[in-house]
Design an enzyme around this catalytic site. Structure first.
Site, PDB file in Angstrom:
ATOM      1  N   TYR A 204       0.835  -1.195   0.000  1.00 36.51           N
ATOM      2  CA  TYR A 204       0.000   0.000   0.000  1.00 36.51           C
ATOM      3  C   TYR A 204       0.873   1.249   0.000  1.00 36.51           C
ATOM      4  CZ  TYR A 204       0.959   0.326   5.062  1.00 36.51           C
ATOM      5  OH  TYR A 204       1.570   0.427   6.295  1.00 36.51           O
ATOM      6  N   CYS A 205       0.297   2.346  -0.488  1.00 37.07           N
ATOM      7  CA  CYS A 205       0.965   3.654  -0.456  1.00 37.07           C
ATOM      8  C   CYS A 205      -0.131   4.716  -0.392  1.00 37.07           C
ATOM      9  CB  CYS A 205       1.884   3.850  -1.656  1.00 37.07           C
ATOM     10  SG  CYS A 205       1.036   3.750  -3.259  1.00 37.07           S
ATOM     11  N   THR A 206       0.188   5.962  -0.630  1.00 33.48           N
ATOM     12  CA  THR A 206      -0.773   7.052  -0.469  1.00 33.48           C
ATOM     13  C   THR A 206      -1.961   6.930  -1.413  1.00 33.48           C
ATOM     14  OG1 THR A 206       1.059   8.491   0.154  1.00 33.48           O
ATOM     15  CG2 THR A 206      -1.033   9.550  -0.383  1.00 33.48           C
ATOM     16  N   ILE A 235      -4.222   4.431   0.393  1.00 32.94           N
ATOM     17  CA  ILE A 235      -4.801   4.694   1.715  1.00 32.94           C
ATOM     18  C   ILE A 235      -5.993   5.643   1.602  1.00 32.94           C
ATOM     19  CG2 ILE A 235      -4.311   5.624   4.015  1.00 32.94           C
ATOM     20  CD1 ILE A 235      -1.317   4.968   3.440  1.00 32.94           C
TER      21      ILE A 235
END
Length: 610
Positions: A204-206, A235
Site C-alpha cells: 500500500y501507499c498514499t 490509503i
C-alpha cells in the site's frame, strides 16, 4: 449545503494512468490549456508511459476537469480521487507542496523506482493484482484464520510518512522499509527478499502509483514472488471506505497543503523526536540538519531546544555532529535551520515547452520533500602519491563546472608514503641532483606494494630505481586499512551520493562498489565516477559483475595515457554491469577532461541522480 456553495469549496484532485501516450506534446498542450482556463494549480507529469496529476482549485472546476479528461480515450478506467478541503492557511506549506502555480512537465517515466537511474525499470504490466479497499480489508480481517498462508503488509512509502500512520493487524507482520526516498526501495527489497519470498504480500501507499512499479519489481524476481497484491486507490480510498480507520491507524500523509488526512479515530501514532510524546503535526516544518527530511518536534521541545534536529536515520548512521569541509562550502552541524537555505521553498514555474527530465512524480516518489534539486555530494579519492589538497587543486576546473549540481569532498588516504626523489643521472660536467630542500606536504596511498616502507620520517630519500609506469600492478595490499578508514569517513562525514576516484583512487572506488551494501548501508552510495582507473582483484569479492551505476573516463588509443593504458581502464569498465555503466573516452592522457563534449557527458550522467 447548496450545490453552488459546494462548487465554490476548495478541493484537491489526484489521479494517475499508466498507458502508452501516443503524442506527449499534444497532451501537454491539453493540460496547459485546460488547467489554466479552469484556474487549477499544482503538478502535471506526462511521460511516454502515462500521466500523474495532483491539482487543486474550486470543486466545480475540478469536476469539469474530470469530465474533460474522461473524454480522452486514454483515460478509460482512471480512478479520480477528489476531496474537498479548506483553503490553505500556511503559505509556506503551499509553496513547498507546489500549489502556487501550474507546472506541466514531460518526464522520462512516471515513477523513478530503480536506484540505478541508468537501469531499465520493471515491466509495469507485471504489477501486482489490484485489491479494492473492501477486498484489502477482508484479507486482513481473515488473516487470523489463514494459518497456512504467510501474509505480510509492505508499506511502500517514505519514513516521514509512515511515522504518522500505517496499517496494523496483530496477526499480520507489517514491513516498514524506513526509506528516505522511493528510489531506495529496490535495495531494501533486495536485502529483505527472504521475508517476501513465499508470502502473500499486501502493498500500500498514499494513492496507489508507487505500488504499481514496486509490485512489478518484486514479481520480477520470479518463483516465490508471484503473490503480490496492491491496495487500489491507496490509503485515501481505504479511508473513504472505512472512515473509522479500519486497520489503518493514525493519519495519511499527503503531498498538498492538507499535510495529513485522518479518520474518525483520533488516536495519534507519531511521536516527538526529542521527548517521545505523542505528536503527529508536520505543519511546524521542522527538518533534519543533515538530510533535510521532515521530523516531528512538539511545540514544547521547539521552545526549549536549539532548533537543531537529527532524524532517526541520520542518528542510526552516526551523523551526529561536527563540521564538514567541502569543495564549495563548510557545513557545520551547529548552524540552525534558520541560517540554512530552505531547499524546499521554491517557486514552481509555469512551463510548457521544456526539455525531457526525470523529476519525481506528484506523489513525491523520488526525493523526501517537494520539488527541488539539491546538490549531489561526491567523495573524491586522489591518486597514488597525492593528497586531498593537490587533488582538489587539480580538479578545480571540474568542480567549478559542476558547482550547480555537485559539491566535491576531499580526504587523504590512510597510507602515508615516504618522501622520494629521482636523482639526475651523472654527467661529465654536471654534479648529482641534491635532495629537495623545500618543505613538502605528505603524500598518501589507498593501496601499497607488499614491500612498501611506512616510514613517517620527514627526510627525502633517493628512489630505489627509475619511475616504473607499471608500479600500480604491485600495489595490491593495504585495502583493509583503507576500507576501515573510509567506513569512518562515510559514518562521520556522509551521506555521499557518489564516489569519484582518479587512477589508484578509481581502483579503490571500484573495490568499494564491489562490496557496496555489505556494511549495513554505512557505506551506501548511488554511483561511482572512475577516471583512468585500473582493476585490483581481491578474492573475497567474487567474480560476478559489479552492480553499481558507474561512469568510466579514460584516454583512448590516441589519448596516450602513459601511466594507465587504455586497455587496462577498459578492463575495469568491463567488470561493471553494462546495463548501468557509461564509458567516456578522450584524447588527452592521464587527466579528467573538463571541456565539451566530455564535461557535458559527465554532467549528463550526474544529472540522472538529482
Amino acid at each position: 449545503m447548496a450545490d453552488d456553495e459546494k462548487g465554490n469549496e476548495d478541493g484537491i484532485l489526484l489521479y494517475y494512468k499508466y498507458a502508452k501516450v501516443p503524442d506527449v506534446r499534444d497532451l501537454v498542450r491539453f493540460y496547459d490549456s485546460n488547467c489554466t482556463s479552469l484556474g487549477l494549480l499544482g503538478r502535471v507529469r506526462i511521460a511516454p508511459d502515462g500521466v500523474n496529476v495532483t491539482v487543486g482549485g474550486k470543486m466545480s472546476s475540478l469536476k469539469k476537469h474530470i469530465e474533460d479528461v474522461k473524454s480522452i480515450g486514454l483515460f478509460e478506467g482512471t480512478d479520480f480521487k477528489l476531496a474537498s478541503c479548506g483553503a490553505p492557511s500556511d503559505d509556506r506549506v503551499v509553496k513547498e507542496s507546489g500549489f502556487t502555480s501550474l507546472s506541466v512537465r514531460v518526464v522520462k517515466e512516471l515513477v523513478t523506482l530503480h536506484s540505478h537511474p541508468v537501469s531499465k525499470s520493471p515491466d509495469i504490466s507485471n504489477a501486482g493484482k489490484h485489491l479494492s479497499a473492501v477486498e484489502f480489508h477482508s484479507v486482513l480481517q481473515s488473516a487470523s484464520k489463514c494459518e497456512d498462508k504467510k501474509i505480510v503488509l509492505l508499506d511502500a512509502r517514505n519514513v516521514y510518512e509512515t511515522r504518522i500512520g500505517k496499517f496494523r493487524n496483530p496477526h499480520v507482520e507489517t514491513l516498514d522499509p524506513e526509506i528516505r526516498q522511493y528510489s531506495d526501495l529496490p535495495a531494501w527489497i533486495d536485502e529483505h527478499s527472504d521475508q517476501l519470498h513465499g508470502s502473500q504480500v499486501l502493498m500500500y501507499c498514499t494513492g496507489g502509483i508507487r505500488c504499481e512499479m514496486a509490485s512489478a519489481y518484486i514479481r520480477s524476481k520470479g518463483s516465490g514472488f508471484e503473490n503480490v497484491y496492491q491496495l487500489f486507490g491507496g490509503i485515501q480510498r481505504y479511508l473513504e471506505e472505512f472512515p473509522d480507520g479500519g486497520f489503518f491507524k493514525g493519519k495519511n500523509f499527503v503531498f498538498d497543503h492538507r499535510i495529513a488526512v485522518g479518520s474518525h479515530d483520533p488516536s495519534i501514532v507519531g511521536s516527538c523526536l526529542i521527548c517521545g510524546s505523542s505528536f503527529d503535526d508536520y505543519s511546524l516544518r521542522c527538518r533534519c540538519i543533515h538530510c533535510r527530511m521532515l521530523v516531528l518536534v512538539c511545540n514544547r521541545c521547539q521552545d526549549s531546544s536549539d532548533s537543531v534536529y537529527v532524524c532517526e536515520l541520520c542518528k542510526k548512521h552516526s551523523k551526529g555532529g561536527g563540521g564538514l569541509t567541502t569543495e564549495n562550502s563548510t557545513f557545520d552541524s551547529e548552524r540552525t535551520l534558520d541560517t540554512m537555505p530552505d531547499l524546499l521553498t521554491l517557486s514552481i514555474k509555469h512551463e510548457l515547452d521544456i526539455p525531457l527530465d526525470n523529476e519525481p512524480s506528484s506523489e513525491h516518489t523520488g526525493r523526501a520533500d517537494s520539488e527541488y534539486s539539491r546538490k549531489l555530494r561526491i567523495l573524491c579519492l586522489h591518486g597514488f602519491r597525492q593528497n586531498a589538497s593537490n587533488f582538489k587543486g587539480r580538479t578545480s576546473s571540474l568542480a567549478k563546472k559542476l558547482k550547480s549540481i555537485a559539491e566535491l569532498v576531499f580526504v587523504d588516504a590512510p597510507h602515508v608514503l615516504p618522501f622520494v626523489y629521482q636523482p639526475r643521472e651523472m654527467e661529465p660536467h654536471r654534479s648529482p641532483r641534491a635532495a629537495p630542500s623545500q618543505q613538502a606536504n605528505k603524500k598518501f596511498a589507498w593501496l601499497v606494494s607488499p614491500d612498501s616502507s611506512f616510514s613517517m620520517g620527514s627526510e627525502w630519500k633517493i628512489a630505489g630505481g627509475p619511475f616504473d609506469p607499471l608500479q600500480y600492478q604491485q600495489q595490491t595490499e593495504g585495502f583493509e586499512k583503507s576500507y576501515a578508514y573510509l567506513k569512518s569517513v562515510f559514518s562521520k562525514k556522509g551521506p555521499f551520493d557518489g564516489v569519484l576516484g582518479f587512477s589508484q583512487g578509481a581502483a579503490m572506488a571500484a573495490l568499494l562498489c564491489a562490496c557496496r551494501g555489505n556494511e549495513g548501508r554505512v557505506m551506501d552510495f548511488r554511483f561511482a565516477v572512475l577516471c583512468s582507473g585500473f582493476p585490483v582483484i581481491i578474492e573475497e569479492f567474487g567474480q560476478g559483475l559489479i552492480d553499481c551505476p558507474s561512469l568510466h573516463i579514460f584516454g583512448n588509443n590516441r589519448g596516450n595515457d602513459r601511466q594507465i593504458a587504455r586497455n587496462v581502464s577498459e578492463q575495469l569498465a568491463c567488470m561493471f554491469d553494462k546495463s548501468c555503466s557509461v564509458v567516456v573516452e578522450h584524447e588527452s592522457g592521464h587527466i579528467i577532461p573538463t571541456w565539451s563534449p566530455y564535461i557535458d557527458q559527465i554532467r549528463s550522467f550526474l544529472s540522472r541522480f538529482l
